[in-house]
Design a protein around this motif. Structure first.
Motif, mmCIF file in Angstrom:
data_model
loop_
_atom_site.group_PDB
_atom_site.id
_atom_site.type_symbol
_atom_site.label_atom_id
_atom_site.label_comp_id
_atom_site.label_asym_id
_atom_site.label_seq_id
_atom_site.Cartn_x
_atom_site.Cartn_y
_atom_site.Cartn_z
ATOM 1 N N LYS A 1 0.813 -1.228 0.000
ATOM 2 C CA LYS A 1 0.000 0.000 0.000
ATOM 3 C C LYS A 1 0.846 1.278 0.000
ATOM 4 O O LYS A 1 0.315 2.388 0.032
ATOM 5 C CB LYS A 1 -0.906 0.005 1.224
ATOM 6 N N ASN A 2 2.177 1.122 -0.040
ATOM 7 C CA ASN A 2 3.081 2.278 -0.016
ATOM 8 C C ASN A 2 2.851 3.181 1.194
ATOM 9 O O ASN A 2 2.816 4.406 1.087
ATOM 10 C CB ASN A 2 2.956 3.094 -1.309
ATOM 11 N N LEU A 3 2.724 2.548 2.362
ATOM 12 C CA LEU A 3 2.560 3.305 3.597
ATOM 13 C C LEU A 3 3.923 3.624 4.206
ATOM 14 O O LEU A 3 4.945 3.041 3.820
ATOM 15 C CB LEU A 3 1.720 2.508 4.591
ATOM 16 N N ILE A 4 3.927 4.545 5.145
ATOM 17 C CA ILE A 4 5.114 4.805 5.958
ATOM 18 C C ILE A 4 4.977 3.930 7.195
ATOM 19 O O ILE A 4 4.089 4.139 8.019
ATOM 20 C CB ILE A 4 5.225 6.287 6.338
ATOM 21 N N LEU A 5 5.845 2.931 7.323
ATOM 22 C CA LEU A 5 5.691 1.920 8.360
ATOM 23 C C LEU A 5 6.595 2.214 9.560
ATOM 24 O O LEU A 5 7.750 2.609 9.404
ATOM 25 C CB LEU A 5 6.024 0.541 7.784
ATOM 26 N N ASP B 1 7.244 14.527 2.339
ATOM 27 C CA ASP B 1 7.827 14.168 1.041
ATOM 28 C C ASP B 1 7.466 12.737 0.665
ATOM 29 O O ASP B 1 7.079 12.460 -0.485
ATOM 30 C CB ASP B 1 9.344 14.335 1.100
ATOM 31 N N LEU B 2 7.563 11.812 1.629
ATOM 32 C CA LEU B 2 7.189 10.427 1.363
ATOM 33 C C LEU B 2 5.700 10.303 1.052
ATOM 34 O O LEU B 2 5.291 9.546 0.170
ATOM 35 C CB LEU B 2 7.544 9.551 2.565
ATOM 36 N N THR C 1 4.830 11.646 -2.496
ATOM 37 C CA THR C 1 5.300 10.816 -3.611
ATOM 38 C C THR C 1 4.789 9.383 -3.534
ATOM 39 O O THR C 1 5.053 8.586 -4.448
ATOM 40 C CB THR C 1 6.843 10.788 -3.641
ATOM 41 N N SER C 2 4.070 9.052 -2.431
ATOM 42 C CA SER C 2 3.577 7.684 -2.217
ATOM 43 C C SER C 2 4.698 6.662 -2.415
ATOM 44 O O SER C 2 4.518 5.611 -3.034
ATOM 45 C CB SER C 2 2.409 7.370 -3.172
ATOM 46 N N ALA C 3 5.880 7.004 -1.874
ATOM 47 C CA ALA C 3 7.063 6.196 -2.132
ATOM 48 C C ALA C 3 7.194 5.012 -1.189
ATOM 49 O O ALA C 3 7.934 4.079 -1.460
ATOM 50 C CB ALA C 3 8.314 7.074 -2.027
ATOM 51 N N GLY C 4 6.499 5.038 -0.082
ATOM 52 C CA GLY C 4 6.689 4.008 0.925
ATOM 53 C C GLY C 4 7.858 4.373 1.817
ATOM 54 O O GLY C 4 8.940 4.726 1.326
ATOM 55 N N GLY C 5 7.650 4.340 3.117
ATOM 56 C CA GLY C 5 8.699 4.760 4.039
ATOM 57 C C GLY C 5 8.823 3.826 5.222
ATOM 58 O O GLY C 5 7.984 2.947 5.450
#
Length: 465
Positions: free
Chosen positions: A74-78, A120-121, A124-128
């Motif tokens: 899901k491209n979450l920040i974990l 920023d994460l 961009t939906s980058a996953g963190g």
């Protein structure tokens, strides 16, 4: 196979579905079962938008791992966290939007505005990934990673269906590295809830035929002291990797004698840069896949998986070229035209005795040579004359040394050190303990906080005259 968007999940679920993926608390799960669990968790996250911060409070149980993998898809920040910690402050610092704990997903109030790194994460939906340092010398630092960059390093792992103990903590870079490697190789990870029980750990190795054991030197020493290799069948062990703290040469020698058929491999990494590929030589390593330089004896690393920065601390530990100051003091060893690095101490642990710098590990190496010394740790204490003085904490084998004979033990240590160390390095205070304190991450607690100490034993204290 389901149509996962993330290449890491594609890699995992290309493994044979009938193979074991996880064993936790005596429950076994295949890759097919893990797949079902991940799909369930993805459905539960339908209300969570991409880029949100999700804290996962747990261990290596099937539900926590499935939620971690679902969060990657899901491209979450974990934000993986240990169950043992008070996490409210960490929730706030990481600006957590949802908390997953005890198989329950709960919304959590967020702080505003967003920290620029998290924003920023999210944009961009980058996953963190947010990891917290141990906090052994102060407030834990919140370290922000671009998660997809970390995961790229596992995509080329070859299939290797071995059994690996998931010993290092769920919220630790080394623990996550073991988990990500295990799943990428199609191996089976065995989790153990009571890590501090040495007999339980040894029985797990025996019962599940563990091939690879990632551990700390402190844990390995405790295993030797408990004599588990004599009471359990540990013949399945093929590789023991060690890191997180310095390995004394004498301890490594004892381990190799106790586990003759086991290959010992030193790993190296940090939460700020990830885990480096290494080649071992004796008690030194060759770092591969990361650039490095040495300034005034301190190791600096430049990694493609370096962190984006801290949420609550200065980024001054990264220089203008992007090198991270590790805080590790090293010396260089040349072998067959290759450069190996031996870690000899930590900058924050240097003891300053009247202007002279003392490395605790140098003294510990000498003390470990004394017959009857089972374990030791050296720390600095304030001294009104010299600024600091050297304090030694020891655990003795009572069949060889009498802990009540303070004068005799003091004389033995002093005489032994005199021919090997300069006078200012000889301990001026000795504390006899039944056990050395260790942190939750199974490292020696040189500067322990009350919350970090697992076992301090009984103490006798005496000083040199």
């Amino acid at each position: 196979m389901p149509d996962f968007a993330h290449p890491y999940l594609q890699k995992i679920f290309a493994n044979p579905p009938q193979n074991q993926a996880l064993i936790y608390q005596d429950h076994s799960y295949t890759y097919a079962t893990l797949l079902q669990k991940v799909q369930t968790q993805i459905d539960r996250l339908s209300c969570v938008r991409s880029g949100a911060c999700l804290a996962i409070v747990g261990d290596y149980d099937i539900n926590s791992i499935a939620m971690l993998l679902a969060g990657i898809e899901k491209n979450l920040i974990l934000v993986p966290l240990s169950e043992a910690n008070d996490n409210d402050e960490k929730f706030s610092l990481a600006q957590v939007a949802f908390v997953y704990q005890n198989n329950t997903l709960t919304p959590h109030a967020q702080n505003t505005p967003k920290h620029p790194l998290l924003q920023d994460l999210q944009d961009t939906s980058a996953g963190g990934l947010v990891l917290f340092s141990s906090g052994s010398t102060g407030t834990p630092k919140a370290i922000v990673h671009h998660l997809n960059r970390l995961l790229d390093g596992y995509l080329d792992k070859k299939h290797k269906p071995i059994t690996i103990l998931l010993f290092l903590m769920f919220d630790h870079i080394g623990g996550l590295n073991t988990l990500f490697n295990t799943l990428a190789m199609g191996a089976c990870g065995v989790g153990i809830h009571d890590r501090k029980n040495i007999d339980s750990l040894a029985k797990t190795i025996q019962d599940y035929q563990i091939s690879l054991l990632p551990a700390s030197p402190s844990l390995l020493n405790l295993m030797l002291l408990a004599g588990v290799q004599k009471r359990y069948d540990l013949s399945s062990l093929k590789i023991i990797t060690y890191g997180t703290e310095q390995m004394p040469s004498t301890l490594l020698s004892r381990l190799k004698k106790a586990f003759v058929k086991v290959k010992f491999h030193q790993t190296f990494g940090a939460s700020e840069v990830g885990i480096a590929q290494t080649k071992s030589f004796q008690n030194a390593i060759k770092i591969e896949g990361m650039a490095y330089k040495i300034i005034d004896g301190e190791l600096y690393l430049h990694s493609p998986t370096r962190a984006m920065g801290y949420l609550n601390a200065s980024n001054a530990v990264f220089d203008e070229e992007g090198y991270f100051a590790t805080g590790d003091l090293v010396e260089v060893i040349q072998k067959d035209n290759q450069e190996f690095i031996k870690i000899i101490g930590r900058t924050k642990e240097i003891i300053n005795v009247g202007g002279e710098k003392v490395l605790p590990q140098e003294i510990e190496e000498v003390i470990f040579e004394i017959k009857g010394i089972k374990d030791c740790v050296v720390v600095g204490e304030k001294n009104p004359i010299t600024g600091q003085s050297v304090t030694l904490k020891v655990v003795v084998d009572e069949d060889i040394l009498d802990p009540k004979d303070k004068i005799g033990l003091k004389k033995l240590i002093r005489e032994f050190c005199r021919s090997r160390l300069q006078s200012y390095k000889i301990p001026t205070k000795v504390m006899v303990l039944k056990d050395l304190p260790t942190t939750e991450r199974f490292k020696k607690a040189r500067m322990p906080k009350n919350s970090d100490i697992l076992n301090v034993g009984n103490i006798d204290r005496f000083s040199h005259p």
